[in-house]
Every structure is written in structure tokens, then in C-alpha cells.
Design a protein around this motif. Structure first.
Motif, PDB file in Angstrom:
ATOM      1  N   TRP A   6      14.746 -57.333  53.188  1.00 23.66           N
ATOM      2  CA  TRP A   6      13.870 -57.077  54.327  1.00 23.66           C
ATOM      3  C   TRP A   6      13.160 -55.762  54.082  1.00 23.66           C
ATOM      4  O   TRP A   6      13.802 -54.719  53.895  1.00 23.66           O
ATOM      5  N   ARG A   7      11.832 -55.810  54.056  1.00 22.78           N
ATOM      6  CA  ARG A   7      11.000 -54.615  53.936  1.00 22.78           C
ATOM      7  C   ARG A   7      10.539 -54.264  55.342  1.00 22.78           C
ATOM      8  O   ARG A   7       9.917 -55.090  56.004  1.00 22.78           O
ATOM      9  N   VAL A   8      10.817 -53.054  55.787  1.00 23.07           N
ATOM     10  CA  VAL A   8      10.565 -52.682  57.174  1.00 23.07           C
ATOM     11  C   VAL A   8       9.667 -51.458  57.242  1.00 23.07           C
ATOM     12  O   VAL A   8       9.856 -50.495  56.487  1.00 23.07           O
ATOM     13  N   SER A   9       8.695 -51.500  58.138  1.00 27.31           N
ATOM     14  CA  SER A   9       7.843 -50.353  58.448  1.00 27.31           C
ATOM     15  C   SER A   9       7.968 -50.083  59.939  1.00 27.31           C
ATOM     16  O   SER A   9       7.919 -51.009  60.751  1.00 27.31           O
ATOM     17  N   TYR A  10       8.135 -48.822  60.289  1.00 24.02           N
ATOM     18  CA  TYR A  10       8.289 -48.461  61.687  1.00 24.02           C
ATOM     19  C   TYR A  10       6.947 -48.222  62.361  1.00 24.02           C
ATOM     20  O   TYR A  10       6.032 -47.669  61.767  1.00 24.02           O
ATOM     21  N   SER A  11       6.840 -48.644  63.609  1.00 25.69           N
ATOM     22  CA  SER A  11       5.706 -48.281  64.461  1.00 25.69           C
ATOM     23  C   SER A  11       5.944 -46.840  64.910  1.00 25.69           C
ATOM     24  O   SER A  11       7.040 -46.300  64.720  1.00 25.69           O
ATOM     25  N   PRO A  12       4.960 -46.203  65.532  1.00 27.34           N
ATOM     26  CA  PRO A  12       5.208 -44.852  66.052  1.00 27.34           C
ATOM     27  C   PRO A  12       6.411 -44.798  67.005  1.00 27.34           C
ATOM     28  O   PRO A  12       7.205 -43.854  66.956  1.00 27.34           O
ATOM     29  N   GLU A  13       6.579 -45.824  67.841  1.00 27.53           N
ATOM     30  CA  GLU A  13       7.714 -45.856  68.758  1.00 27.53           C
ATOM     31  C   GLU A  13       9.039 -45.973  67.998  1.00 27.53           C
ATOM     32  O   GLU A  13      10.032 -45.337  68.340  1.00 27.53           O
ATOM     33  N   GLY A  14       9.044 -46.797  66.968  1.00 27.70           N
ATOM     34  CA  GLY A  14      10.251 -46.953  66.162  1.00 27.70           C
ATOM     35  C   GLY A  14      10.596 -45.672  65.424  1.00 27.70           C
ATOM     36  O   GLY A  14      11.770 -45.299  65.319  1.00 27.70           O
ATOM     37  N   ALA A  15       9.580 -44.991  64.898  1.00 31.94           N
ATOM     38  CA  ALA A  15       9.814 -43.718  64.212  1.00 31.94           C
ATOM     39  C   ALA A  15      10.374 -42.672  65.182  1.00 31.94           C
ATOM     40  O   ALA A  15      11.258 -41.885  64.821  1.00 31.94           O
ATOM     41  N   SER A  16       9.907 -42.693  66.420  1.00 34.20           N
ATOM     42  CA  SER A  16      10.445 -41.768  67.429  1.00 34.20           C
ATOM     43  C   SER A  16      11.917 -42.057  67.692  1.00 34.20           C
ATOM     44  O   SER A  16      12.720 -41.136  67.841  1.00 34.20           O
ATOM     45  N   GLY A  17      12.267 -43.324  67.745  1.00 28.60           N
ATOM     46  CA  GLY A  17      13.667 -43.698  67.927  1.00 28.60           C
ATOM     47  C   GLY A  17      14.518 -43.256  66.745  1.00 28.60           C
ATOM     48  O   GLY A  17      15.651 -42.794  66.923  1.00 28.60           O
ATOM     49  N   LEU A  18      13.970 -43.384  65.555  1.00 27.42           N
ATOM     50  CA  LEU A  18      14.683 -42.939  64.362  1.00 27.42           C
ATOM     51  C   LEU A  18      14.906 -41.426  64.404  1.00 27.42           C
ATOM     52  O   LEU A  18      15.992 -40.937  64.084  1.00 27.42           O
ATOM     53  N   LEU A  19      13.886 -40.687  64.822  1.00 27.49           N
ATOM     54  CA  LEU A  19      14.026 -39.237  64.972  1.00 27.49           C
ATOM     55  C   LEU A  19      15.133 -38.882  65.966  1.00 27.49           C
ATOM     56  O   LEU A  19      15.912 -37.949  65.742  1.00 27.49           O
ATOM     57  N   ALA A  20      15.212 -39.626  67.045  1.00 30.04           N
ATOM     58  CA  ALA A  20      16.194 -39.333  68.098  1.00 30.04           C
ATOM     59  C   ALA A  20      17.616 -39.721  67.693  1.00 30.04           C
ATOM     60  O   ALA A  20      18.572 -39.029  68.037  1.00 30.04           O
ATOM     61  N   GLN A  21      17.757 -40.847  66.951  1.00 29.54           N
ATOM     62  CA  GLN A  21      19.093 -41.381  66.670  1.00 29.54           C
ATOM     63  C   GLN A  21      19.588 -41.120  65.258  1.00 29.54           C
ATOM     64  O   GLN A  21      20.790 -41.119  65.013  1.00 29.54           O
ATOM     65  N   GLY A  22      18.676 -40.971  64.306  1.00 29.50           N
ATOM     66  CA  GLY A  22      19.069 -40.751  62.917  1.00 29.50           C
ATOM     67  C   GLY A  22      19.255 -42.040  62.129  1.00 29.50           C
ATOM     68  O   GLY A  22      19.280 -43.140  62.681  1.00 29.50           O
ATOM     69  N   GLY A  23      19.373 -41.860  60.829  1.00 25.17           N
ATOM     70  CA  GLY A  23      19.464 -42.995  59.910  1.00 25.17           C
ATOM     71  C   GLY A  23      20.765 -43.767  59.984  1.00 25.17           C
ATOM     72  O   GLY A  23      20.774 -44.995  59.891  1.00 25.17           O
ATOM     73  N   SER A  24      21.877 -43.069  60.151  1.00 31.17           N
ATOM     74  CA  SER A  24      23.176 -43.760  60.198  1.00 31.17           C
ATOM     75  C   SER A  24      23.284 -44.674  61.407  1.00 31.17           C
ATOM     76  O   SER A  24      23.797 -45.794  61.315  1.00 31.17           O
ATOM     77  N   ALA A  25      22.757 -44.217  62.536  1.00 33.11           N
ATOM     78  CA  ALA A  25      22.769 -45.050  63.744  1.00 33.11           C
ATOM     79  C   ALA A  25      21.884 -46.270  63.567  1.00 33.11           C
ATOM     80  O   ALA A  25      22.217 -47.366  64.027  1.00 33.11           O
ATOM     81  N   ARG A  26      20.772 -46.090  62.875  1.00 34.14           N
ATOM     82  CA  ARG A  26      19.873 -47.217  62.638  1.00 34.14           C
ATOM     83  C   ARG A  26      20.533 -48.235  61.722  1.00 34.14           C
ATOM     84  O   ARG A  26      20.460 -49.437  61.940  1.00 34.14           O
ATOM     85  N   ARG A  27      21.188 -47.747  60.665  1.00 33.96           N
ATOM     86  CA  ARG A  27      21.903 -48.656  59.758  1.00 33.96           C
ATOM     87  C   ARG A  27      22.968 -49.430  60.519  1.00 33.96           C
ATOM     88  O   ARG A  27      23.121 -50.643  60.316  1.00 33.96           O
ATOM     89  N   ALA A  28      23.702 -48.769  61.401  1.00 30.49           N
ATOM     90  CA  ALA A  28      24.736 -49.445  62.196  1.00 30.49           C
ATOM     91  C   ALA A  28      24.129 -50.524  63.078  1.00 30.49           C
ATOM     92  O   ALA A  28      24.679 -51.621  63.208  1.00 30.49           O
ATOM     93  N   ALA A  29      22.973 -50.229  63.686  1.00 25.02           N
ATOM     94  CA  ALA A  29      22.312 -51.215  64.550  1.00 25.02           C
ATOM     95  C   ALA A  29      21.832 -52.412  63.739  1.00 25.02           C
ATOM     96  O   ALA A  29      21.936 -53.566  64.181  1.00 25.02           O
ATOM     97  N   ILE A  30      21.295 -52.155  62.547  1.00 26.79           N
ATOM     98  CA  ILE A  30      20.821 -53.244  61.674  1.00 26.79           C
ATOM     99  C   ILE A  30      21.999 -54.101  61.234  1.00 26.79           C
ATOM    100  O   ILE A  30      21.931 -55.337  61.260  1.00 26.79           O
TER     101      ILE A  30
END
Length: 108
Positions: A6-30
Motif C-alpha cells: 500500500w502506497r499512502v499519501s497524506y492529505s493536509p488533515e492526515g498530516a496534521s493527525g500524524l503530527l499530533a499522534q506520531g508515527g508509532s501510533a499511526r503504525r498501530a492504527a494501520i
């Protein structure tokens, strides 16, 4: 199970969520999302360039892969491109399979 990239690109809203939660939290959600359809995440890498994230894993079937793609698109937070991955052995099987094919140049 079929293997996918899966190749993923973040929208501005998604990038803001990544900034707030971090990469490890995103990996856990995925991982949770993929496991919810009976799949497994092998690797999850963030990247520079056109794509922000690469995920490799497997899911039981195409319907499961479609369910993940639809949910991701509906969120508006990310854009995902699903690529089916094949093993060398699957390619061996494909090239050994008989196929009736006539190239366009041979339309006579």
C-alpha cells in the motif's frame, strides 16, 4: 493470503493527525485496521517523496483489500494505492500457463 503493497499519501488533515499522534501510533492504527479484516502487516515505513508511507502485508482476499481502500478514501485523511505483490514462484506458474494470445500486429 495475497500479499499487498500500500502506497499512502497524506492529505493536509492526515498530516496534521500524524503530527499530533506520531508515527508509532499511526503504525498501530494501520495494523489494527489490517488485522480487523483478517490480515497481517509485515512492515510499515514512512518515506520522503510522492508517497508518505509504504505498508506491506497480506489480507485474505480482494474484497478485504477493497474494504481497506474504501475506508481509507472515505476518511479523506489519506490517499492509498494498492499494489498486488507476486512471489517468484507465482511468476514461474504464470509463465508456464498456456495462454491464447494474438498481438495487435497479427490481426489477419
Amino acid at each position: 493470503m495475497a500479499k499487498y503493497l500500500w502506497r499512502v499519501s497524506y492529505s493536509p488533515e492526515g498530516a496534521s493527525g500524524l503530527l499530533a499522534q506520531g508515527g508509532s501510533a499511526r503504525r498501530a492504527a494501520i495494523t489494527e485496521m489490517v488485522e480487523s479484516v483478517g490480515g497481517h502487516v509485515d512492515v510499515c515505513y514512512f518515506a520522503f517523496g510522492e508517497d508518505d508511507l509504504f505498508v506491506v502485508g497480506d489480507v485474505p482476499d480482494e474484497v478485504s483489500a477493497a474494504a481497506l481502500a474504501i475506508r481509507t478514501a472515505a476518511s479523506g485523511a489519506a490517499f492509498s494505492h494498492t499494489v498486488v505483490l507476486l512471489t517468484p514462484e507465482q511468476i514461474d506458474e504464470a509463465v508456464a500457463r498456456e495462454v491464447t494470445y494474438r498481438p495487435p500486429a497479427q490481426l489477419s
